[in-house]
Design a protein around this motif. Structure first.
Motif, PDB file in Angstrom:
ATOM      1  N   SER A 185       0.858  -1.180   0.000  1.00  0.00           N
ATOM      2  CA  SER A 185       0.000   0.000   0.000  1.00  0.00           C
ATOM      3  C   SER A 185       0.894   1.230   0.000  1.00  0.00           C
ATOM      4  CB  SER A 185      -0.910   0.028   1.240  1.00  0.00           C
ATOM      5  OG  SER A 185      -1.726  -1.126   1.294  1.00  0.00           O
ATOM      6  N   THR A 186       0.363   2.354  -0.432  1.00  0.00           N
ATOM      7  CA  THR A 186       1.141   3.589  -0.412  1.00  0.00           C
ATOM      8  C   THR A 186       1.062   4.250   0.954  1.00  0.00           C
ATOM      9  OG1 THR A 186      -0.703   4.992  -1.115  1.00  0.00           O
ATOM     10  CG2 THR A 186       0.615   3.936  -2.856  1.00  0.00           C
ATOM     11  N   ASP A 187       2.078   5.049   1.274  1.00  0.00           N
ATOM     12  CA  ASP A 187       2.040   5.801   2.527  1.00  0.00           C
ATOM     13  C   ASP A 187       0.836   6.730   2.568  1.00  0.00           C
ATOM     14  OD1 ASP A 187       4.376   4.516   3.146  1.00  0.00           O
ATOM     15  OD2 ASP A 187       5.609   6.323   3.304  1.00  0.00           O
ATOM     16  N   ALA A 188       0.527   7.348   1.435  1.00  0.00           N
ATOM     17  CA  ALA A 188      -0.621   8.266   1.389  1.00  0.00           C
ATOM     18  C   ALA A 188      -1.918   7.521   1.690  1.00  0.00           C
ATOM     19  CB  ALA A 188      -0.701   8.940   0.027  1.00  0.00           C
ATOM     20  N   GLY A 189      -2.056   6.323   1.145  1.00  0.00           N
ATOM     21  CA  GLY A 189      -3.253   5.534   1.406  1.00  0.00           C
ATOM     22  C   GLY A 189      -3.357   5.119   2.864  1.00  0.00           C
ATOM     23  N   VAL A 190      -2.236   4.746   3.457  1.00  0.00           N
ATOM     24  CA  VAL A 190      -2.232   4.380   4.876  1.00  0.00           C
ATOM     25  C   VAL A 190      -2.580   5.593   5.728  1.00  0.00           C
ATOM     26  CG1 VAL A 190      -0.788   3.599   6.797  1.00  0.00           C
ATOM     27  CG2 VAL A 190      -0.618   2.461   4.570  1.00  0.00           C
ATOM     28  N   ASN A 191      -2.017   6.741   5.392  1.00  0.00           N
ATOM     29  CA  ASN A 191      -2.304   7.949   6.168  1.00  0.00           C
ATOM     30  C   ASN A 191      -3.788   8.304   6.135  1.00  0.00           C
ATOM     31  OD1 ASN A 191       0.361   8.292   6.941  1.00  0.00           O
ATOM     32  ND2 ASN A 191       0.839   9.688   5.259  1.00  0.00           N
ATOM     33  N   ARG A 192      -4.418   8.131   4.988  1.00  0.00           N
ATOM     34  CA  ARG A 192      -5.857   8.414   4.910  1.00  0.00           C
ATOM     35  C   ARG A 192      -6.639   7.447   5.801  1.00  0.00           C
ATOM     36  NH1 ARG A 192      -4.510   9.348  -0.586  1.00  0.00           N
ATOM     37  NH2 ARG A 192      -5.035   7.194  -1.157  1.00  0.00           N
ATOM     38  N   ALA A 193      -6.207   6.196   5.835  1.00  0.00           N
ATOM     39  CA  ALA A 193      -6.927   5.200   6.627  1.00  0.00           C
ATOM     40  C   ALA A 193      -6.713   5.382   8.124  1.00  0.00           C
ATOM     41  CB  ALA A 193      -6.491   3.789   6.204  1.00  0.00           C
ATOM     42  N   THR A 194      -5.542   5.883   8.504  1.00  0.00           N
ATOM     43  CA  THR A 194      -5.219   5.962   9.937  1.00  0.00           C
ATOM     44  C   THR A 194      -5.477   7.339  10.545  1.00  0.00           C
ATOM     45  OG1 THR A 194      -2.894   6.501   9.447  1.00  0.00           O
ATOM     46  CG2 THR A 194      -3.453   4.165   9.759  1.00  0.00           C
ATOM     47  N   GLU A 195      -5.834   8.307   9.737  1.00  0.00           N
ATOM     48  CA  GLU A 195      -6.012   9.662  10.272  1.00  0.00           C
ATOM     49  C   GLU A 195      -7.005   9.689  11.433  1.00  0.00           C
ATOM     50  OE1 GLU A 195      -6.936  14.236   8.766  1.00  0.00           O
ATOM     51  OE2 GLU A 195      -7.208  12.540   7.378  1.00  0.00           O
ATOM     52  N   ASP A 196      -8.189   9.155  11.203  1.00  0.00           N
ATOM     53  CA  ASP A 196      -9.189   9.118  12.277  1.00  0.00           C
ATOM     54  C   ASP A 196      -8.842   8.048  13.317  1.00  0.00           C
ATOM     55  OD1 ASP A 196     -10.639  11.151  11.073  1.00  0.00           O
ATOM     56  OD2 ASP A 196     -11.936   9.773   9.961  1.00  0.00           O
ATOM     57  N   LEU A 197      -8.330   6.926  12.852  1.00  0.00           N
ATOM     58  CA  LEU A 197      -7.991   5.828  13.763  1.00  0.00           C
ATOM     59  C   LEU A 197      -7.002   6.276  14.824  1.00  0.00           C
ATOM     60  CD1 LEU A 197      -8.133   2.723  14.379  1.00  0.00           C
ATOM     61  CD2 LEU A 197      -6.120   2.511  12.879  1.00  0.00           C
TER      62      LEU A 197
END
Length: 217
Positions: free
Chosen positions: A49-61
């Protein structure tokens, strides 16, 4: 088996990394995190996965979950829902929950500082362990991903047939003063300049030092 090309000479390595350091004196990972545990989770989630994609998924988490215990309280179903936008999310959620349980049971909720301990955790391979050793514990560990593998072979900074050879080549050939930040500079260079399909050679800060023959005009 074809012989690998020789790595760049020492003085060329110094010149390359001096330029990369001048352009970015204090590089950091682009994975968003607030503490070592969150970084461990983010790196584990970043596989394929891309870092950008992970960041979007973990922002709220990561606004809600700061510790392994809080992750266990969220549960596998809650984590699966939170990270469903990234690849392999079900398996990754299972690994993170298992990893969090081990951290609580065996390490007092803290991220361990040894490669062996890190690699014993579910979903944590050598690359993930090296990121944690470097970013959290200040060790000059080299986390070789596809970007670094490509850059090190194209430029002959550290040629290698696989990621393990490239990792050893970085350790053996890059001058000691640059070892701590080498993998940051290399991954950022591969991500934004020395890209896979069409490297951006005209704006590359090390263009004149790079022996890559298929430079773009």
């Amino acid at each position: 088996m074809a012989r690998l090309p020789a790595p760049l000479p020492y003085q060329t390595q110094v010149a390359i990394f001096s330029r990369l350091r001048d352009a970015n004196p204090a590089p950091v990972t682009e994975l968003q995190h607030q503490n070592p545990y969150q970084l461990l989770v983010a790196v584990a989630l970043s596989a394929q996965s891309t870092d950008a994609g992970v960041n979007r998924a973990t922002e709220d988490l990561f606004d809600r979950i700061h510790t392994p215990q809080q992750m266990l309280e969220l549960g596998q179903d809650g984590l699966t829902e939170a990270i469903k936008t990234i690849g392999l999310f079900r398996q990754k959620a299972q690994n993170v929950i298992r990893m969090s349980q081990i951290l609580v049971d065996d390490y007092g909720g803290q991220v361990p500082s040894s490669r062996a301990a890190l690699m014993s955790l579910p979903g944590v391979g050598r690359k993930t362990a090296n990121v944690i050793l470097n970013c959290v514990f200040g060790q000059p560990a080299q986390a070789v991903d596809t970007h670094i593998f490509r850059v090190c072979n194209r430029t002959r900074i550290a040629p290698g047939r696989d990621v393990d050879e490239v990792e050893r080549g970085i350790e053996d050939n890059i001058p000691a003063e640059f070892q701590q930040n080498a993998h940051h500079w290399l991954i950022l260079h591969g991500r934004y300049i020395c890209q896979a399909r069409r490297p951006r050679c005209p704006i590359c800060p090390i263009n004149d030092l790079c022996p890559y023959e298929e430079k773009t005009a």
